[in-house]
Write a protein that holds these residues in place. Structure first.
Motif, PDB file in Angstrom:
ATOM      1  N   ALA A   1       2.859  -1.251  -5.411  1.00  0.00           N
ATOM      2  CA  ALA A   1       3.438  -2.451  -6.006  1.00  0.00           C
ATOM      3  C   ALA A   1       2.638  -3.662  -5.550  1.00  0.00           C
ATOM      4  CB  ALA A   1       4.900  -2.612  -5.608  1.00  0.00           C
ATOM      5  N   VAL A   2       2.760  -4.728  -6.297  1.00  0.00           N
ATOM      6  CA  VAL A   2       2.189  -6.021  -5.922  1.00  0.00           C
ATOM      7  C   VAL A   2       3.333  -7.025  -5.998  1.00  0.00           C
ATOM      8  CG1 VAL A   2       0.502  -7.814  -6.453  1.00  0.00           C
ATOM      9  CG2 VAL A   2      -0.074  -5.406  -6.876  1.00  0.00           C
ATOM     10  N   CYS A   3       3.520  -7.765  -4.917  1.00  0.00           N
ATOM     11  CA  CYS A   3       4.560  -8.800  -4.869  1.00  0.00           C
ATOM     12  C   CYS A   3       3.925 -10.154  -5.149  1.00  0.00           C
ATOM     13  CB  CYS A   3       5.224  -8.825  -3.498  1.00  0.00           C
ATOM     14  SG  CYS A   3       5.951  -7.251  -3.005  1.00  0.00           S
ATOM     15  N   LYS A   4       4.745 -11.044  -5.654  1.00  0.00           N
ATOM     16  CA  LYS A   4       4.282 -12.374  -6.027  1.00  0.00           C
ATOM     17  C   LYS A   4       5.341 -13.387  -5.601  1.00  0.00           C
ATOM     18  CE  LYS A   4       3.218 -14.837 -10.369  1.00  0.00           C
ATOM     19  NZ  LYS A   4       2.993 -14.625 -11.801  1.00  0.00           N
ATOM     20  N   LYS A   5       4.900 -14.525  -5.072  1.00  0.00           N
ATOM     21  CA  LYS A   5       5.840 -15.613  -4.791  1.00  0.00           C
ATOM     22  C   LYS A   5       5.101 -16.932  -4.930  1.00  0.00           C
ATOM     23  CE  LYS A   5       5.450 -15.315   0.241  1.00  0.00           C
ATOM     24  NZ  LYS A   5       6.229 -15.158   1.471  1.00  0.00           N
TER      25      LYS A   5
ATOM     26  N   MET B   1       0.812  -1.217   0.000  1.00  0.00           N
ATOM     27  CA  MET B   1       0.000   0.000   0.000  1.00  0.00           C
ATOM     28  C   MET B   1       0.849   1.273   0.000  1.00  0.00           C
ATOM     29  SD  MET B   1      -2.970  -1.039  -0.411  1.00  0.00           S
ATOM     30  CE  MET B   1      -3.759   0.550  -0.248  1.00  0.00           C
ATOM     31  N   GLU B   2       2.061   1.192   0.525  1.00  0.00           N
ATOM     32  CA  GLU B   2       2.937   2.363   0.532  1.00  0.00           C
ATOM     33  C   GLU B   2       3.498   2.574  -0.864  1.00  0.00           C
ATOM     34  OE1 GLU B   2       7.196   3.781   2.442  1.00  0.00           O
ATOM     35  OE2 GLU B   2       6.253   1.951   3.164  1.00  0.00           O
ATOM     36  N   LYS B   3       3.392   3.789  -1.378  1.00  0.00           N
ATOM     37  CA  LYS B   3       3.967   4.100  -2.683  1.00  0.00           C
ATOM     38  C   LYS B   3       5.466   4.290  -2.532  1.00  0.00           C
ATOM     39  CE  LYS B   3      -0.112   6.271  -4.663  1.00  0.00           C
ATOM     40  NZ  LYS B   3      -0.646   7.474  -5.327  1.00  0.00           N
ATOM     41  N   MET B   4       6.224   3.796  -3.509  1.00  0.00           N
ATOM     42  CA  MET B   4       7.680   3.912  -3.473  1.00  0.00           C
ATOM     43  C   MET B   4       8.238   3.827  -4.882  1.00  0.00           C
ATOM     44  SD  MET B   4       8.442   0.153  -1.756  1.00  0.00           S
ATOM     45  CE  MET B   4       7.315   0.445  -0.420  1.00  0.00           C
ATOM     46  N   PRO B   5       9.502   4.273  -5.071  1.00  0.00           N
ATOM     47  CA  PRO B   5      10.136   4.142  -6.386  1.00  0.00           C
ATOM     48  C   PRO B   5      10.307   2.675  -6.786  1.00  0.00           C
ATOM     49  CG  PRO B   5      11.339   5.717  -5.015  1.00  0.00           C
ATOM     50  CD  PRO B   5      10.339   5.024  -4.127  1.00  0.00           C
ATOM     51  N   TRP B   6      10.535   2.444  -8.064  1.00  0.00           N
ATOM     52  CA  TRP B   6      10.600   1.102  -8.632  1.00  0.00           C
ATOM     53  C   TRP B   6      11.625   0.224  -7.921  1.00  0.00           C
ATOM     54  CZ3 TRP B   6      13.835  -2.250 -11.280  1.00  0.00           C
ATOM     55  CH2 TRP B   6      13.217  -3.235 -12.047  1.00  0.00           C
ATOM     56  N   LEU B   7      12.860   0.709  -7.749  1.00  0.00           N
ATOM     57  CA  LEU B   7      13.902  -0.111  -7.119  1.00  0.00           C
ATOM     58  C   LEU B   7      13.559  -0.447  -5.670  1.00  0.00           C
ATOM     59  CD1 LEU B   7      17.257   1.342  -8.520  1.00  0.00           C
ATOM     60  CD2 LEU B   7      16.329  -0.958  -8.860  1.00  0.00           C
ATOM     61  N   GLU B   8      12.991   0.501  -4.941  1.00  0.00           N
ATOM     62  CA  GLU B   8      12.589   0.234  -3.556  1.00  0.00           C
ATOM     63  C   GLU B   8      11.475  -0.801  -3.504  1.00  0.00           C
ATOM     64  OE1 GLU B   8      11.822   3.643  -1.043  1.00  0.00           O
ATOM     65  OE2 GLU B   8      13.449   4.752  -2.019  1.00  0.00           O
ATOM     66  N   ALA B   9      10.542  -0.720  -4.439  1.00  0.00           N
ATOM     67  CA  ALA B   9       9.453  -1.697  -4.487  1.00  0.00           C
ATOM     68  C   ALA B   9       9.998  -3.083  -4.802  1.00  0.00           C
ATOM     69  CB  ALA B   9       8.408  -1.280  -5.518  1.00  0.00           C
ATOM     70  N   SER B  10      10.942  -3.151  -5.728  1.00  0.00           N
ATOM     71  CA  SER B  10      11.562  -4.425  -6.067  1.00  0.00           C
ATOM     72  C   SER B  10      12.275  -5.013  -4.852  1.00  0.00           C
ATOM     73  CB  SER B  10      12.543  -4.231  -7.223  1.00  0.00           C
ATOM     74  OG  SER B  10      13.156  -5.449  -7.564  1.00  0.00           O
ATOM     75  N   ASP B  11      13.007  -4.166  -4.117  1.00  0.00           N
ATOM     76  CA  ASP B  11      13.702  -4.611  -2.903  1.00  0.00           C
ATOM     77  C   ASP B  11      12.716  -5.055  -1.827  1.00  0.00           C
ATOM     78  OD1 ASP B  11      16.147  -4.089  -4.079  1.00  0.00           O
ATOM     79  OD2 ASP B  11      16.471  -2.193  -3.022  1.00  0.00           O
TER      80      ASP B  11
END
Length: 170
Positions: free
Chosen positions: A159-163, A53-63
């Protein structure tokens, strides 16, 4: 760690998985432990998904996704895009979107999705990707999951994470 220890750990993981209400059904919420905290992931098919839910830059979201044992999602089909539309809680419009694991940061115009340049499903919106003003190198999907575009990697976006279901962290 001996073979007996590994077997006991595997049995414990399976027990915890079953006790948390997870099954082979789709579209259910399952709990997985990450460190000392418990976080909700939504199961669909063979994967778990978590909306950040927190908005962040692309690299931070990936991390952030990597720290939770996953990756930023890249929809692999229209069905997965529609599923993502159902779990993203913000209204569907062009302002509300989420990062996808696609970028052309290394070579302009050569899009890598999940580290590959041959992703067969790339539903770019009309006129996209366009590298507007020469500074759009990261991919995003409209909250409907369909209609990708490129925007600056420094933008603050959900972002949406997937695993995979098989990945459980204790």
């Amino acid at each position: 760690m001996g073979k007996l220890d590994v077997l006991m750990l595997e049995t414990l993981l399976i027990y915890m998985y079953l006790m948390n209400g997870c099954s082979n059904a789709t579209n259910e919420v399952c709990k997985t432990s990450v460190g000392a905290s418990t976080q909700d992931w939504i199961k669909w098919g063979d994967n778990f998904y978590k909306v950040i839910m927190e908005k962040m830059p692309w690299l931070e979201a990936s991390d952030a996704c990597a720290k939770m044992g996953g990756v930023m999602v890249t929809p692999k089909s229209e069905n997965e895009g529609r599923f993502l539309a159902g779990i993203t809680p913000w209204p569907t419009n062009s302002v509300n979107h989420f990062w996808i694991n696609c970028n052309d940061r290394l070579v302009e115009g050569t899009w890598e999705c999940d580290g590959k340049t041959d992703n067969p499903y790339q539903p770019w919106g009309s006129g996209e990707p366009n590298d507007y003003k020469g500074r759009e190198d990261c991919g995003k999907a409209n909250s409907g999951g369909i209609g990708w575009g490129d925007i600056p990697c420094s933008n603050y976006v959900h972002a949406v994470c997937k695993k995979p279901v098989a990945v459980l962290h204790l």
